[in-house]
Design an enzyme around this catalytic site. Structure first.
Site, PDB file in Angstrom:
ATOM      1  N   ASP A  10       0.878  -1.173   0.000  1.00 56.72           N
ATOM      2  CA  ASP A  10       0.000   0.000   0.000  1.00 56.72           C
ATOM      3  C   ASP A  10       0.916   1.223   0.000  1.00 56.72           C
ATOM      4  O   ASP A  10       1.720   1.398   0.924  1.00 56.72           O
ATOM      5  CB  ASP A  10      -0.864  -0.042   1.269  1.00 56.72           C
ATOM      6  CG  ASP A  10      -1.848   1.104   1.338  1.00 56.72           C
ATOM      7  OD1 ASP A  10      -1.586   2.188   0.763  1.00 56.72           O
ATOM      8  OD2 ASP A  10      -2.890   0.927   1.996  1.00 56.72           O
ATOM      9  N   VAL A  33      -6.164   4.709  -5.689  1.00 58.59           N
ATOM     10  CA  VAL A  33      -4.995   5.129  -4.915  1.00 58.59           C
ATOM     11  C   VAL A  33      -5.139   6.598  -4.465  1.00 58.59           C
ATOM     12  O   VAL A  33      -4.696   6.970  -3.375  1.00 58.59           O
ATOM     13  CB  VAL A  33      -3.695   4.871  -5.721  1.00 58.59           C
ATOM     14  CG1 VAL A  33      -3.544   5.787  -6.902  1.00 58.59           C
ATOM     15  CG2 VAL A  33      -2.480   4.931  -4.832  1.00 58.59           C
ATOM     16  N   ASP A  34      -5.782   7.402  -5.284  1.00 59.76           N
ATOM     17  CA  ASP A  34      -6.029   8.812  -4.955  1.00 59.76           C
ATOM     18  C   ASP A  34      -6.848   8.923  -3.659  1.00 59.76           C
ATOM     19  O   ASP A  34      -6.490   9.680  -2.738  1.00 59.76           O
ATOM     20  CB  ASP A  34      -6.783   9.440  -6.141  1.00 59.76           C
ATOM     21  CG  ASP A  34      -6.858  10.947  -6.093  1.00 59.76           C
ATOM     22  OD1 ASP A  34      -6.132  11.557  -5.287  1.00 59.76           O
ATOM     23  OD2 ASP A  34      -7.638  11.514  -6.876  1.00 59.76           O
ATOM     24  N   SER A 116      -2.574   4.981 -14.098  1.00 56.76           N
ATOM     25  CA  SER A 116      -3.557   4.780 -15.190  1.00 56.76           C
ATOM     26  C   SER A 116      -4.078   3.357 -15.387  1.00 56.76           C
ATOM     27  O   SER A 116      -4.987   3.156 -16.197  1.00 56.76           O
ATOM     28  CB  SER A 116      -3.028   5.274 -16.548  1.00 56.76           C
ATOM     29  OG  SER A 116      -3.083   6.680 -16.628  1.00 56.76           O
ATOM     30  N   TYR A 120      -8.557   4.245 -14.977  1.00 55.26           N
ATOM     31  CA  TYR A 120      -8.286   4.889 -16.267  1.00 55.26           C
ATOM     32  C   TYR A 120      -8.039   3.888 -17.395  1.00 55.26           C
ATOM     33  O   TYR A 120      -7.859   4.282 -18.551  1.00 55.26           O
ATOM     34  CB  TYR A 120      -7.131   5.891 -16.146  1.00 55.26           C
ATOM     35  CG  TYR A 120      -7.556   7.229 -15.545  1.00 55.26           C
ATOM     36  CD1 TYR A 120      -8.844   7.436 -15.074  1.00 55.26           C
ATOM     37  CD2 TYR A 120      -6.661   8.290 -15.466  1.00 55.26           C
ATOM     38  CE1 TYR A 120      -9.238   8.661 -14.524  1.00 55.26           C
ATOM     39  CE2 TYR A 120      -7.046   9.529 -14.924  1.00 55.26           C
ATOM     40  CZ  TYR A 120      -8.325   9.698 -14.451  1.00 55.26           C
ATOM     41  OH  TYR A 120      -8.711  10.915 -13.933  1.00 55.26           O
TER      42      TYR A 120
HETATM   43  P1  ADP Z   1      -5.949   5.457 -12.347  1.00 54.59           P
HETATM   44  O1  ADP Z   1      -7.195   6.307 -12.293  1.00 54.59           O
HETATM   45  O2  ADP Z   1      -4.703   6.267 -12.674  1.00 54.59           O
HETATM   46  O3  ADP Z   1      -6.118   4.246 -13.192  1.00 54.59           O
HETATM   47  P2  ADP Z   1      -6.364   3.912  -9.865  1.00 54.59           P
HETATM   48  O4  ADP Z   1      -6.197   4.396  -8.479  1.00 54.59           O
HETATM   49  O5  ADP Z   1      -7.738   3.530 -10.321  1.00 54.59           O
HETATM   50  O6  ADP Z   1      -5.695   5.031 -10.817  1.00 54.59           O
HETATM   51  O7  ADP Z   1      -5.419   2.653 -10.089  1.00 54.59           O
HETATM   52  C1  ADP Z   1      -4.028   2.741 -10.262  1.00 54.59           C
HETATM   53  C2  ADP Z   1      -3.347   1.576  -9.566  1.00 54.59           C
HETATM   54  O8  ADP Z   1      -3.237   1.866  -8.170  1.00 54.59           O
HETATM   55  C3  ADP Z   1      -4.091   0.234  -9.659  1.00 54.59           C
HETATM   56  O9  ADP Z   1      -3.146  -0.789  -9.919  1.00 54.59           O
HETATM   57  C4  ADP Z   1      -4.675   0.077  -8.253  1.00 54.59           C
HETATM   58  O10 ADP Z   1      -4.838  -1.294  -7.907  1.00 54.59           O
HETATM   59  C5  ADP Z   1      -3.581   0.707  -7.432  1.00 54.59           C
HETATM   60  N1  ADP Z   1      -3.897   1.103  -6.051  1.00 54.59           N
HETATM   61  C6  ADP Z   1      -5.098   1.372  -5.477  1.00 54.59           C
HETATM   62  N2  ADP Z   1      -4.928   1.695  -4.178  1.00 54.59           N
HETATM   63  C7  ADP Z   1      -3.587   1.642  -3.924  1.00 54.59           C
HETATM   64  C8  ADP Z   1      -2.745   1.847  -2.786  1.00 54.59           C
HETATM   65  N3  ADP Z   1      -3.258   2.212  -1.599  1.00 54.59           N
HETATM   66  N4  ADP Z   1      -1.393   1.685  -2.927  1.00 54.59           N
HETATM   67  C9  ADP Z   1      -0.852   1.331  -4.098  1.00 54.59           C
HETATM   68  N5  ADP Z   1      -1.572   1.120  -5.209  1.00 54.59           N
HETATM   69  C10 ADP Z   1      -2.917   1.274  -5.131  1.00 54.59           C
END
Ligand code: ADP
Length: 168
Positions: A10, A33-34, A116, A120
């Protein structure tokens, strides 16, 4: 030379100079992740982001890390997958512009998520080689961690790294 390590975890737990956020244009938080980063950093992050006037695709902006173990957050906006050449250019720009901010601030350790490839929709097997190549070709000696949320993602980046190192 850049040191690149791929791990599963994470990104909000990363204890280093900066983590990169895969944000959206508003920079005001979202899902994935945001959302996790905004939740862990606390409400002061949103206040700081409101002053940044958003962010364009491929660009990057810096804030403090607030309640995160990481000192700073570099927010970048990945491309929404449209299966065009622009996607690849913009995705590379995300990594490059985030690294540029890190180097300009003298950061030694930063962590990227898989930009992404979640909401995305960027295909992982296409995004990973772009990310790996852009990171490894950036002129710096910063230590970069790719923090992947699941095994499938980590495998894709590991494969991309092996291919890059063997000259594919
Ligand atoms: P995007 O809109 O850029 O595609 P997302 O957040 O939907 O961004 O996904 C980008 C990547 O981040 C995915 O592989 C998702 O599984 C991952 N992700 C989500 N939460 C976390 C976290 N807490 N730490 C690391 N990676 C994460």
């Amino acid at each position: 030379m850049i040191k690149l390590q791929i791990r599963i975890g994470d990104i909000t737990d990363f204890n280093g100079d900066a983590i990169v956020n895969a944000a959206n244009h508003s920079l005001l938080g979202g899902g994935g992740v945001d959302g996790a980063i905004h939740h862990a950093a606390g409400p002061a992050l949103n206040n700081a982001c409101m002053k940044l006037n958003g962010c364009k695709t491929g660009e990057a902006k810096l804030t403090d890390g607030y309640n995160l173990p990481a000192n700073y957050i570099i927010h970048t906006v990945g491309p929404i997958w449209h299966a065009t050449k622009t996607d690849a250019i913009q995705l590379a720009n995300c990594y490059r512009n985030a690294l540029r901010i890190a180097v300009n601030h003298g950061f030694k350790t930063i962590a990227f998520p898989s930009i992404s490839t979640g909401a995305y929709g960027y295909p992982l097997d296409q995004a990973a080689p772009i990310a790996v190549k852009t990171i490894l070709q950036f002129p710096s000696d910063i230590a970069v961690s790719m923090v992947c949320f699941d095994e499938r993602t980590a495998d894709a980046y590991q494969r991309a790294l092996q291919n890059y190192e063997s000259g594919f």
